[in-house]
Design an enzyme around this catalytic site. Structure first.
Site, PDB file in Angstrom:
ATOM      1  N   ARG A 176     -18.912 125.932  38.071  1.00 52.00           N
ATOM      2  CA  ARG A 176     -17.542 125.835  37.277  1.00 52.00           C
ATOM      3  C   ARG A 176     -16.893 126.996  36.897  1.00 52.00           C
ATOM      4  O   ARG A 176     -17.633 128.259  37.309  1.00 52.00           O
ATOM      5  CB  ARG A 176     -18.137 125.515  35.927  1.00 52.00           C
ATOM      6  CG  ARG A 176     -19.024 124.142  36.002  1.00 52.00           C
ATOM      7  CD  ARG A 176     -19.687 123.621  34.338  1.00 52.00           C
ATOM      8  NE  ARG A 176     -20.308 122.520  34.373  1.00 52.00           N
ATOM      9  CZ  ARG A 176     -21.515 122.424  34.720  1.00 52.00           C
ATOM     10  NH1 ARG A 176     -22.456 123.529  34.821  1.00 52.00           N
ATOM     11  NH2 ARG A 176     -22.340 121.019  34.452  1.00 52.00           N
ATOM     12  N   LYS A 200     -23.481 125.401  31.471  1.00 53.23           N
ATOM     13  CA  LYS A 200     -22.952 124.355  30.664  1.00 53.23           C
ATOM     14  C   LYS A 200     -24.419 124.132  29.754  1.00 53.23           C
ATOM     15  O   LYS A 200     -25.257 123.771  30.356  1.00 53.23           O
ATOM     16  CB  LYS A 200     -22.459 123.225  31.226  1.00 53.23           C
ATOM     17  CG  LYS A 200     -21.752 122.292  30.142  1.00 53.23           C
ATOM     18  CD  LYS A 200     -20.914 121.016  30.859  1.00 53.23           C
ATOM     19  CE  LYS A 200     -20.307 120.281  30.007  1.00 53.23           C
ATOM     20  NZ  LYS A 200     -19.315 119.152  30.453  1.00 53.23           N
ATOM     21  N   HIS A 269     -11.739 122.314  39.665  1.00 53.39           N
ATOM     22  CA  HIS A 269     -12.848 121.215  39.524  1.00 53.39           C
ATOM     23  C   HIS A 269     -12.824 120.615  40.771  1.00 53.39           C
ATOM     24  O   HIS A 269     -13.920 120.072  41.148  1.00 53.39           O
ATOM     25  CB  HIS A 269     -12.748 120.397  38.171  1.00 53.39           C
ATOM     26  CG  HIS A 269     -13.958 119.919  37.790  1.00 53.39           C
ATOM     27  ND1 HIS A 269     -14.681 121.366  36.990  1.00 53.39           N
ATOM     28  CD2 HIS A 269     -14.964 119.011  37.753  1.00 53.39           C
ATOM     29  CE1 HIS A 269     -16.048 120.922  36.592  1.00 53.39           C
ATOM     30  NE2 HIS A 269     -16.162 119.313  36.944  1.00 53.39           N
ATOM     31  N   ARG A 272     -15.871 121.784  42.659  1.00 54.67           N
ATOM     32  CA  ARG A 272     -17.076 121.209  42.593  1.00 54.67           C
ATOM     33  C   ARG A 272     -17.247 119.847  42.887  1.00 54.67           C
ATOM     34  O   ARG A 272     -18.403 119.728  43.703  1.00 54.67           O
ATOM     35  CB  ARG A 272     -17.180 121.414  40.853  1.00 54.67           C
ATOM     36  CG  ARG A 272     -18.596 120.848  40.303  1.00 54.67           C
ATOM     37  CD  ARG A 272     -18.587 121.368  38.788  1.00 54.67           C
ATOM     38  NE  ARG A 272     -19.759 120.857  38.210  1.00 54.67           N
ATOM     39  CZ  ARG A 272     -20.681 121.134  38.574  1.00 54.67           C
ATOM     40  NH1 ARG A 272     -21.219 122.325  39.031  1.00 54.67           N
ATOM     41  NH2 ARG A 272     -21.899 120.700  37.372  1.00 54.67           N
ATOM     42  N   HIS A 295     -26.442 119.445  36.340  1.00 54.14           N
ATOM     43  CA  HIS A 295     -26.309 118.292  35.758  1.00 54.14           C
ATOM     44  C   HIS A 295     -27.468 118.090  35.022  1.00 54.14           C
ATOM     45  O   HIS A 295     -28.725 117.784  35.595  1.00 54.14           O
ATOM     46  CB  HIS A 295     -25.724 117.177  36.640  1.00 54.14           C
ATOM     47  CG  HIS A 295     -24.444 117.539  36.964  1.00 54.14           C
ATOM     48  ND1 HIS A 295     -23.684 116.822  38.137  1.00 54.14           N
ATOM     49  CD2 HIS A 295     -23.291 117.755  36.413  1.00 54.14           C
ATOM     50  CE1 HIS A 295     -22.588 117.225  38.286  1.00 54.14           C
ATOM     51  NE2 HIS A 295     -22.326 117.686  37.030  1.00 54.14           N
ATOM     52  N   TYR A 304     -19.243 112.606  40.788  1.00 54.07           N
ATOM     53  CA  TYR A 304     -18.629 113.302  41.659  1.00 54.07           C
ATOM     54  C   TYR A 304     -18.417 113.051  43.124  1.00 54.07           C
ATOM     55  O   TYR A 304     -17.921 113.589  43.834  1.00 54.07           O
ATOM     56  CB  TYR A 304     -19.174 114.868  41.541  1.00 54.07           C
ATOM     57  CG  TYR A 304     -18.843 115.728  39.964  1.00 54.07           C
ATOM     58  CD1 TYR A 304     -17.984 116.643  40.117  1.00 54.07           C
ATOM     59  CD2 TYR A 304     -19.417 115.345  39.007  1.00 54.07           C
ATOM     60  CE1 TYR A 304     -17.775 117.288  38.952  1.00 54.07           C
ATOM     61  CE2 TYR A 304     -19.350 115.865  37.921  1.00 54.07           C
ATOM     62  CZ  TYR A 304     -18.261 116.910  37.907  1.00 54.07           C
ATOM     63  OH  TYR A 304     -18.101 117.625  36.658  1.00 54.07           O
TER      64      TYR A 304
END
Length: 323
Positions: A176, A200, A269, A272, A295, A304
């Site tokens: 990210r 994250k 993004h 990613r 994740h 994704y």
């Protein structure tokens, strides 16, 4: 019918009471909620979501989430917010993000003793919008990646080496923006091991730079030097390297600027998405991809996946039907 009735509730004289927030900062539920979020990106997104709620109120209502008495919202108010967002044509993801922000503030109000148990649970019980939408963003093609890195290599200034390395960790490691700019030089080992310490949800993970990604980062470190500090730094006038860390907005600008030179339009993004899709397309199992992407749930990783119809065709061609 219930939502139509609820929509009227937010236009009552109680709305004036909602605009009165006489709470100290350490007991204001919006202040506490935003401070608990894990990144500046999340804080900015949820503050904007709360502003979205305030924009639904009549003229004269506060436009600052920290000047609003969120703890006085009732179930009828939250249902009205949902109804008004639906009427405005907002996308389901936008509505659900807004409701998540409201629930988060109400939860902090409950924890602070500003809302009774029953009132909190009723207000927080307003359901999300369920909808199936086409996935956002896209995947960069190989030719687009070649064009982006060629544009960086054609720039002999330190910015060319820095931007190539930044693109390498975005596309080659799936980081990210916030994770990329938070990297320090100490987070990169000579063998290509890369430690993400500011992931994250405050989750750390290890990745590996390889092939062109490793070469790009090594080249930038040669230009940058071995002084401790941020890996990606701002470059001042006269190509002077500073010790100032790049911001997430600067990373967005760099991708956009290099895209103009390469004739490529991508969002940060999308890097990613490209990383995850390429790994899945190359046969890497989804659990490994999940760990590399950082994740918590493989279902998030699957969202994704942009392999599309060609991947579906290849998948069914692996089946042997004896006809």
């Amino acid at each position: 019918m219930q939502e139509t009735t609820a929509a009227a509730a937010i236009a009552t004289r109680n709305e004036a009471d909602l605009a009165v927030a006489s709470l100290p900062a350490d007991r204001h539920p919006a202040v506490v909620y935003l401070s608990r979020l894990g990144s500046e990106h999340s804080r900015r997104a949820m503050r904007n979501a709360l502003r979205r709620v305030l924009a639904l109120l009549p003229e004269g209502a506060p436009d600052d989430p920290l000047a609003f008495a969120w703890h006085r919202l009732s179930y009828a108010h939250v249902a009205a917010i949902r109804a008004r967002l639906l009427e405005s044509g907002a996308k389901p993801a936008t509505i659900n993000q807004t409701l998540a922000a409201v629930r988060g503030v109400l939860r902090e109000a409950w924890r602070l003793g500003l809302v009774a148990d029953e009132d909190y649970h009723r207000a927080a019980d307003v359901r999300d919008i369920k909808a199936e939408q086409l996935p956002a963003g896209r995947v960069a093609g190989h030719g687009e990646l070649v064009a982006l890195f060629t544009a960086c290599k054609a720039d002999p200034s330190p910015a060319g080496a820095r931007d190539a390395a930044l693109l390498a960790v975005l596309f080659g490691c799936g980081l990210r923006r916030s994770e990329a700019v938070a990297l320090d030089l100490a987070d990169v080992d000579p063998d290509g091991r890369l430690r993400v310490r500011v992931g994250k949800g405050r989750k750390e993970r290890e990745l590996y730079l390889a092939n062109g990604s490793l070469a790009a980062v090594r080249r930038w470190i040669e230009v940058r030097g071995n002084q401790a500090g941020a890996l990606f730094v701002r470059i001042g006038k006269g190509d002077r390297l500073t010790s100032e860390r790049l911001t997430t907005q600067a990373a967005r600008y760099i991708l956009a600027d290099r895209g103009v030179g390469a004739g490529v339009t991508l969002r940060p993004h999308d890097a990613r998405r490209t990383f995850i899709t390429a790994l899945l397309d190359n046969g890497v199992d989804v659990l490994t991809v999940q760990r590399l992407a950082g994740h918590a749930n493989p279902a998030t990783t699957s969202r994704y996946d942009r392999r599309g119809d060609e991947a579906k065709r290849r998948a069914v061609e692996t089946l042997a039907i004896p006809f």
